[in-house]
Motif scaffolding. Structure first.
Motif, PDB file in Angstrom:
ATOM      1  N   TRP A  18       0.832  -1.209   0.000  1.00  0.00           N
ATOM      2  CA  TRP A  18       0.000   0.000   0.000  1.00  0.00           C
ATOM      3  C   TRP A  18       0.865   1.257   0.000  1.00  0.00           C
ATOM      4  O   TRP A  18       0.610   2.194  -0.759  1.00  0.00           O
ATOM      5  N   SER A  19       1.897   1.274   0.836  1.00  0.00           N
ATOM      6  CA  SER A  19       2.743   2.466   0.938  1.00  0.00           C
ATOM      7  C   SER A  19       3.584   2.684  -0.308  1.00  0.00           C
ATOM      8  O   SER A  19       3.817   3.826  -0.717  1.00  0.00           O
ATOM      9  N   HIS A  20       4.026   1.593  -0.937  1.00  0.00           N
ATOM     10  CA  HIS A  20       4.841   1.710  -2.148  1.00  0.00           C
ATOM     11  C   HIS A  20       4.003   1.725  -3.420  1.00  0.00           C
ATOM     12  O   HIS A  20       4.544   1.857  -4.515  1.00  0.00           O
ATOM     13  N   LYS A  21       2.678   1.575  -3.256  1.00  0.00           N
ATOM     14  CA  LYS A  21       1.756   1.560  -4.399  1.00  0.00           C
ATOM     15  C   LYS A  21       2.149   0.524  -5.449  1.00  0.00           C
ATOM     16  O   LYS A  21       2.044   0.747  -6.648  1.00  0.00           O
ATOM     17  N   SER A  22       2.618  -0.626  -4.971  1.00  0.00           N
ATOM     18  CA  SER A  22       2.991  -1.709  -5.876  1.00  0.00           C
ATOM     19  C   SER A  22       1.792  -2.569  -6.253  1.00  0.00           C
ATOM     20  O   SER A  22       1.861  -3.347  -7.208  1.00  0.00           O
ATOM     21  N   LEU A  23       0.672  -2.415  -5.498  1.00  0.00           N
ATOM     22  CA  LEU A  23      -0.566  -3.125  -5.801  1.00  0.00           C
ATOM     23  C   LEU A  23      -1.729  -2.146  -5.782  1.00  0.00           C
ATOM     24  O   LEU A  23      -1.746  -1.198  -4.996  1.00  0.00           O
ATOM     25  N   THR A  24      -2.694  -2.386  -6.661  1.00  0.00           N
ATOM     26  CA  THR A  24      -3.924  -1.608  -6.629  1.00  0.00           C
ATOM     27  C   THR A  24      -4.765  -2.073  -5.434  1.00  0.00           C
ATOM     28  O   THR A  24      -4.478  -3.121  -4.844  1.00  0.00           O
ATOM     29  N   PRO A  25      -5.802  -1.325  -5.044  1.00  0.00           N
ATOM     30  CA  PRO A  25      -6.662  -1.789  -3.939  1.00  0.00           C
ATOM     31  C   PRO A  25      -7.218  -3.195  -4.183  1.00  0.00           C
ATOM     32  O   PRO A  25      -7.231  -4.035  -3.271  1.00  0.00           O
ATOM     33  N   ALA A  26      -7.675  -3.455  -5.403  1.00  0.00           N
ATOM     34  CA  ALA A  26      -8.165  -4.804  -5.715  1.00  0.00           C
ATOM     35  C   ALA A  26      -7.025  -5.809  -5.685  1.00  0.00           C
ATOM     36  O   ALA A  26      -7.211  -6.974  -5.301  1.00  0.00           O
ATOM     37  N   ARG A  59      11.991  -6.559  -6.183  1.00  0.00           N
ATOM     38  CA  ARG A  59      13.361  -6.056  -6.244  1.00  0.00           C
ATOM     39  C   ARG A  59      13.836  -5.914  -7.697  1.00  0.00           C
ATOM     40  O   ARG A  59      14.389  -4.872  -8.072  1.00  0.00           O
ATOM     41  N   VAL A  60      13.657  -6.942  -8.508  1.00  0.00           N
ATOM     42  CA  VAL A  60      14.155  -6.870  -9.891  1.00  0.00           C
ATOM     43  C   VAL A  60      13.357  -5.860 -10.718  1.00  0.00           C
ATOM     44  O   VAL A  60      13.867  -5.296 -11.685  1.00  0.00           O
ATOM     45  N   THR A  61      12.100  -5.633 -10.333  1.00  0.00           N
ATOM     46  CA  THR A  61      11.309  -4.626 -11.036  1.00  0.00           C
ATOM     47  C   THR A  61      11.901  -3.236 -10.854  1.00  0.00           C
ATOM     48  O   THR A  61      11.866  -2.402 -11.768  1.00  0.00           O
ATOM     49  N   LYS A  62      12.487  -2.980  -9.688  1.00  0.00           N
ATOM     50  CA  LYS A  62      13.043  -1.657  -9.397  1.00  0.00           C
ATOM     51  C   LYS A  62      14.447  -1.449  -9.952  1.00  0.00           C
ATOM     52  O   LYS A  62      14.941  -0.317  -9.978  1.00  0.00           O
ATOM     53  N   ILE A  63      15.107  -2.522 -10.373  1.00  0.00           N
ATOM     54  CA  ILE A  63      16.463  -2.387 -10.915  1.00  0.00           C
ATOM     55  C   ILE A  63      16.437  -1.576 -12.207  1.00  0.00           C
ATOM     56  O   ILE A  63      15.773  -1.955 -13.173  1.00  0.00           O
ATOM     57  N   LYS A  64      17.139  -0.447 -12.214  1.00  0.00           N
ATOM     58  CA  LYS A  64      17.225   0.446 -13.373  1.00  0.00           C
ATOM     59  C   LYS A  64      15.841   0.743 -13.945  1.00  0.00           C
ATOM     60  O   LYS A  64      15.630   0.696 -15.165  1.00  0.00           O
ATOM     61  N   HIS A  65      14.907   1.053 -13.043  1.00  0.00           N
ATOM     62  CA  HIS A  65      13.526   1.283 -13.463  1.00  0.00           C
ATOM     63  C   HIS A  65      13.422   2.435 -14.448  1.00  0.00           C
ATOM     64  O   HIS A  65      12.689   2.349 -15.447  1.00  0.00           O
ATOM     65  N   SER A  79       5.656   7.160 -20.247  1.00  0.00           N
ATOM     66  CA  SER A  79       6.767   6.223 -20.269  1.00  0.00           C
ATOM     67  C   SER A  79       6.316   4.864 -19.762  1.00  0.00           C
ATOM     68  O   SER A  79       5.360   4.746 -18.992  1.00  0.00           O
ATOM     69  N   GLY A  80       7.038   3.836 -20.193  1.00  0.00           N
ATOM     70  CA  GLY A  80       6.669   2.484 -19.796  1.00  0.00           C
ATOM     71  C   GLY A  80       7.138   2.159 -18.396  1.00  0.00           C
ATOM     72  O   GLY A  80       7.388   3.027 -17.581  1.00  0.00           O
ATOM     73  N   GLY A  81       7.293   0.857 -18.135  1.00  0.00           N
ATOM     74  CA  GLY A  81       7.681   0.431 -16.788  1.00  0.00           C
ATOM     75  C   GLY A  81       6.495  -0.140 -16.044  1.00  0.00           C
ATOM     76  O   GLY A  81       5.351   0.195 -16.316  1.00  0.00           O
ATOM     77  N   GLU A  82       6.800  -1.021 -15.107  1.00  0.00           N
ATOM     78  CA  GLU A  82       5.759  -1.707 -14.346  1.00  0.00           C
ATOM     79  C   GLU A  82       5.096  -0.772 -13.354  1.00  0.00           C
ATOM     80  O   GLU A  82       5.755  -0.132 -12.546  1.00  0.00           O
ATOM     81  N   GLY A  83       3.783  -0.654 -13.416  1.00  0.00           N
ATOM     82  CA  GLY A  83       3.037   0.148 -12.465  1.00  0.00           C
ATOM     83  C   GLY A  83       2.474  -0.730 -11.367  1.00  0.00           C
ATOM     84  O   GLY A  83       2.953  -1.837 -11.126  1.00  0.00           O
TER      85      GLY A  83
END
Length: 383
Positions: A18-26, A59-65, A79-83
């Motif tokens: 939740w704090s890092h917004k790596s997941l949506t509420p659902a 962790r790997v998602t954040k590498i050179k994001h 821009s792209g990248g994992e949301g």
């Protein structure tokens, strides 16, 4: 898994998401349900693999994001990248493992006593030949981890990816579904090895007298690591065949759909409303009487004359605006803004491909282990 350990870990992971917004509420709700399904298992293995996969994948998602974001673009134009991951993405990676975990927990519960009165063997340890469901759980996370590492790290390869479904392995833009590099495959093996190493440490193997000596554990670890890597390769084949990769013609970058969904591609043709509308706009700029004053399909001489007049009216001396670093549209811009690079069949989106890959590798791993150990496949449903 003991509740005194599982509950605080689940709360910590959900708060972090939740704090890092790596997941949506659902996505957080889906992650909670998935965590509960893994935590009810009496072994720590399934729950630990879920946490290891979550932490390693994050962790790997954040590498050179920032660098990866420049290689692709979002369907909205950013821009792209994992949301933030959605509930569909969570279930695509963990639904199969959740079902297998619940089924194995039920089997362990139905077995009753920990010690078999007839043999004196500990029924809760993992004997050889072992439960096939355990192989399926490990295979699932080894495959999805390999796919995650391959996608997130392979895109950083210095060499251009090559389309694995192409007969001549042609070069494709970074981020193309089905595009592979040696660096990406090695990264996939690393992701698989992380999961398998954790599995080898956490599976309660029975004593060597029941088959699990050092050599047999080593063979199990090697086989599962290679199997997980094969999962990332299978994902590339499935993506290259069944999932469209859309490229933006202006930037040459792959367009990513929100939450792994499909990307829309305009199918403009010579008689489409796109060109008719373009003729109307051109006619208005030239001060003509209407859409009939400009030909829909001008020849080269007509196009050059119209372009010259339009450039003069708009104060543009060159169709390439060096100041703004963008190309000004002209009467001869008859190509759509996006095109399909691979996966022209387009039956599945990214989440469906991931789920199909995870299902195939889990059930396939169970089938291979059953054949090797001479354990019937039907044993996964026995109690």
């Amino acid at each position: 898994m003991k509740a005194i350990i599982a509950v605080p870990v689940i709360v910590a992971m959900l708060c972090r998401s939740w704090s890092h917004k790596s997941l949506t509420p659902a996505g957080i709700v889906a992650a909670l349900l998935t965590a509960i399904a893994h935590a009810v298992h009496p072994w720590s293995l399934p729950f630990a693999l879920l946490i290891v996969f979550f932490l390693a994948g994050t962790r790997v998602t954040k590498i050179k994001h920032d660098e990866k974001a420049k290689l692709t673009m979002n369907a909205s134009g950013s821009s792209g990248g994992e949301g933030a991951r959605t509930h569909i993405q969570v279930f695509a990676n963990s639904a199969v493992a959740s079902v297998l975990t619940l089924l194995h927990a039920y089997q362990l519960h139905r077995r009753g006593q920990d010690i078999n009165p007839a043999t004196g063997a500990d029924e809760t340890c993992y004997s050889l030949p072992g439960d096939l469901l355990v192989v399926g759980i490990v295979a699932n996370y080894a495959a999805v981890a390999a796919d995650t590492f391959s996608s997130e790290l392979g895109i950083l390869s210095k060499s251009k990816p090559r389309l694995i479904t192409s007969w001549n392995l042609r070069e494709v833009p970074p981020g193309t579904n089905g595009g592979v590099t040696a660096y990406g495959i090695m990264a996939g093996f690393l992701g698989s090895l992380v999961i398998v190493t954790a599995s080898t440490a956490l599976i309660p193997f029975c004593a060597p007298t029941l088959g699990w000596n050092f050599r047999s554990r080593q063979r199990f670890c090697t086989a599962m690591a290679l199997w997980g890597t094969l999962g990332s390769v299978l994902d590339s084949f499935l993506g290259g065949w069944l999932q469209q990769s859309v490229v933006d013609t202006r930037s040459g970058r792959v367009v990513e759909g929100e939450g792994g969904q499909r990307v829309l591609v305009s199918k403009a043709g010579p008689n489409s409303m796109h060109y008719k509308k373009q003729a109307e706009v051109t006619a208005a700029l030239l001060g003509g009487e209407g859409k009939g004053s400009v030909p829909l399909h001008p020849n080269n001489e007509e196009a050059e004359a119209l372009e010259k007049v339009l450039n003069g009216r708009m104060g543009v001396t060159d169709k390439y605006d060096t100041k703004n670093q963008i190309r000004q549209p002209t009467i001869r811009d008859e190509k759509p803004s996006r095109y399909v690079e691979s996966g022209s069949v387009g039956l599945l989106d990214n989440n469906q491909v991931n789920f199909l890959m995870a299902l195939t590798m889990s059930l396939g791993g169970i089938a291979v282990a059953g054949w090797f150990w001479d354990v019937p496949f039907s044993s996964i449903l026995s109690v």
